[in-house]
Motif scaffolding. Structure first.
Motif, PDB file in Angstrom:
ATOM      1  N   TYR A  16       1.619 -27.662  -9.480  1.00 29.19           N
ATOM      2  CA  TYR A  16       1.248 -28.463 -10.647  1.00 29.19           C
ATOM      3  C   TYR A  16      -0.268 -28.643 -10.697  1.00 29.19           C
ATOM      4  O   TYR A  16      -0.886 -28.527 -11.764  1.00 29.19           O
ATOM      5  N   ALA A  17      -0.856 -28.956  -9.544  1.00 28.45           N
ATOM      6  CA  ALA A  17      -2.309 -29.141  -9.470  1.00 28.45           C
ATOM      7  C   ALA A  17      -3.038 -27.862  -9.856  1.00 28.45           C
ATOM      8  O   ALA A  17      -4.044 -27.893 -10.575  1.00 28.45           O
ATOM      9  N   LYS A  18      -2.526 -26.728  -9.389  1.00 25.95           N
ATOM     10  CA  LYS A  18      -3.143 -25.442  -9.725  1.00 25.95           C
ATOM     11  C   LYS A  18      -3.081 -25.167 -11.218  1.00 25.95           C
ATOM     12  O   LYS A  18      -4.033 -24.642 -11.807  1.00 25.95           O
ATOM     13  N   LYS A  19      -1.962 -25.526 -11.840  1.00 25.86           N
ATOM     14  CA  LYS A  19      -1.806 -25.319 -13.281  1.00 25.86           C
ATOM     15  C   LYS A  19      -2.844 -26.109 -14.081  1.00 25.86           C
ATOM     16  O   LYS A  19      -3.243 -25.703 -15.176  1.00 25.86           O
ATOM     17  N   TYR A  20      -3.243 -27.247 -13.502  1.00 27.78           N
ATOM     18  CA  TYR A  20      -4.143 -28.136 -14.231  1.00 27.78           C
ATOM     19  C   TYR A  20      -5.625 -27.949 -13.878  1.00 27.78           C
ATOM     20  O   TYR A  20      -6.482 -28.585 -14.497  1.00 27.78           O
ATOM     21  N   GLU A  21      -5.939 -27.118 -12.924  1.00 32.65           N
ATOM     22  CA  GLU A  21      -7.333 -26.987 -12.482  1.00 32.65           C
ATOM     23  C   GLU A  21      -8.289 -26.647 -13.619  1.00 32.65           C
ATOM     24  O   GLU A  21      -9.349 -27.274 -13.767  1.00 32.65           O
ATOM     25  N   ASP A  22      -7.948 -25.657 -14.429  1.00 37.03           N
ATOM     26  CA  ASP A  22      -8.829 -25.257 -15.528  1.00 37.03           C
ATOM     27  C   ASP A  22      -8.982 -26.391 -16.545  1.00 37.03           C
ATOM     28  O   ASP A  22     -10.067 -26.593 -17.107  1.00 37.03           O
ATOM     29  N   ARG A  23      -7.910 -27.129 -16.767  1.00 37.88           N
ATOM     30  CA  ARG A  23      -7.969 -28.234 -17.724  1.00 37.88           C
ATOM     31  C   ARG A  23      -8.802 -29.395 -17.186  1.00 37.88           C
ATOM     32  O   ARG A  23      -9.485 -30.092 -17.946  1.00 37.88           O
ATOM     33  N   ILE A  24      -8.775 -29.598 -15.862  1.00 38.01           N
ATOM     34  CA  ILE A  24      -9.608 -30.633 -15.253  1.00 38.01           C
ATOM     35  C   ILE A  24     -11.083 -30.249 -15.378  1.00 38.01           C
ATOM     36  O   ILE A  24     -11.935 -31.097 -15.676  1.00 38.01           O
ATOM     37  N   ILE A  25     -11.373 -28.977 -15.172  1.00 37.52           N
ATOM     38  CA  ILE A  25     -12.747 -28.478 -15.341  1.00 37.52           C
ATOM     39  C   ILE A  25     -13.203 -28.697 -16.784  1.00 37.52           C
ATOM     40  O   ILE A  25     -14.333 -29.133 -17.040  1.00 37.52           O
ATOM     41  N   GLU A  26     -12.327 -28.421 -17.736  1.00 32.80           N
ATOM     42  CA  GLU A  26     -12.661 -28.598 -19.156  1.00 32.80           C
ATOM     43  C   GLU A  26     -12.905 -30.066 -19.490  1.00 32.80           C
ATOM     44  O   GLU A  26     -13.797 -30.386 -20.287  1.00 32.80           O
ATOM     45  N   LEU A  27     -12.109 -30.947 -18.906  1.00 32.57           N
ATOM     46  CA  LEU A  27     -12.320 -32.382 -19.122  1.00 32.57           C
ATOM     47  C   LEU A  27     -13.703 -32.808 -18.638  1.00 32.57           C
ATOM     48  O   LEU A  27     -14.404 -33.580 -19.310  1.00 32.57           O
ATOM     49  N   ASP A  28     -14.095 -32.292 -17.476  1.00 35.19           N
ATOM     50  CA  ASP A  28     -15.409 -32.636 -16.930  1.00 35.19           C
ATOM     51  C   ASP A  28     -16.524 -32.096 -17.820  1.00 35.19           C
ATOM     52  O   ASP A  28     -17.491 -32.800 -18.120  1.00 35.19           O
ATOM     53  N   LYS A  52     -12.662 -21.586  -7.844  1.00 32.47           N
ATOM     54  CA  LYS A  52     -12.376 -22.030  -9.211  1.00 32.47           C
ATOM     55  C   LYS A  52     -13.625 -22.446  -9.982  1.00 32.47           C
ATOM     56  O   LYS A  52     -13.580 -22.609 -11.202  1.00 32.47           O
ATOM     57  N   GLY A  53     -14.718 -22.641  -9.268  1.00 28.88           N
ATOM     58  CA  GLY A  53     -15.945 -23.071  -9.934  1.00 28.88           C
ATOM     59  C   GLY A  53     -15.893 -24.517 -10.393  1.00 28.88           C
ATOM     60  O   GLY A  53     -16.271 -24.835 -11.522  1.00 28.88           O
ATOM     61  N   PHE A  54     -15.452 -25.400  -9.486  1.00 32.74           N
ATOM     62  CA  PHE A  54     -15.381 -26.817  -9.824  1.00 32.74           C
ATOM     63  C   PHE A  54     -16.766 -27.340 -10.211  1.00 32.74           C
ATOM     64  O   PHE A  54     -17.755 -27.068  -9.519  1.00 32.74           O
TER      65      PHE A  54
END
Length: 218
Positions: A82-94, A130-132
């Protein structure tokens, strides 16, 4: 004389019962307080600050972000699907909200002895891969996630600065479709932050976080 002895005995027994009742009441009160604190935060609560190690080795706290208006605190990890699925979306939020005063602060709550993929070294590797664009902190000793009440990865706590305090404004999931970002119809976190920026009420302040359970050492 006999009646006097009976009265004295009854008085002593009565005092004992009163003391027992008072002690039990205090115990129940303490138990209720402990239970309440273990549940974590509710909307409107003041969130505690912390000082946790980032993937660059530096210690990070919310107080370090002097110009921030609030924070998107996300409890997440490396291994959880689940966390992996959301990684790109978390980056976008930031990327979307950091410049507007609401940066993402990611915290890994898991114990690496239970889930080795969530070790500090693995966190550094995952963030690089992932380029956090945000801090990725480790909750060493697992002291912070219980205070917040995080139970899943990911689990979001949206905070807003008010009179020097970090007030909880939203708790829960990022959106309503972890599997496919193209099928999302409810953008919980995004909508909540936008409401704060516009000084409008948040329509949905709490949702159920969907993800993996926090891995705690037994």
């Amino acid at each position: 004389m006999k009646n006097l002895k009976i009265l004295i005995t009854a008085f002593i027994i009565g005092l004992g019962l009163l003391s027992f009742t008072a002690i039990n009441h205090d115990k129940e009160k303490t138990q209720k307080q402990n239970t309440s604190s273990s549940k974590g935060y509710e909307i409107g609560d003041e969130a505690t600050d912390f000082k946790l190690k980032n993937i660059d080795g530096k210690m990070i706290s919310l107080a370090d972000f002097k110009t921030a208006k609030g924070f998107i605190v996300v409890f997440t990890c490396n291994h959880c699907p689940y966390a992996k699925k959301y990684e790109d979306r978390i980056i976008e939020l930031d990327k979307k909200f950091k410049s507007q005063g609401y940066p993402v602060i990611a915290i890994n709550p898991n114990d690496p002895s239970v889930q080795p993929e969530d070790g500090y070294k693995q966190m550094i590797e995952r963030a690089k891969e992932k380029g956090f664009t945000f801090p990725y902190l480790v909750d060493e000793g697992q002291k912070i996630f219980p205070q917040y009440g995080a139970t899943k990865t990911p689990h979001v706590f949206l905070l807003q600065k008010e009179n020097g305090k970090n007030i909880v404004k939203y708790i829960g999931a990022i959106d309503n479709n972890y599997e496919n970002p193209n099928d999302v119809s409810e953008y919980y976190v995004q909508d909540a932050v936008n409401a704060l920026i516009k000084n409008e009420p948040i329509k949905m302040t709490k949702t159920v976080a969907i993800g993996c359970t926090v891995k705690v050492k037994k």
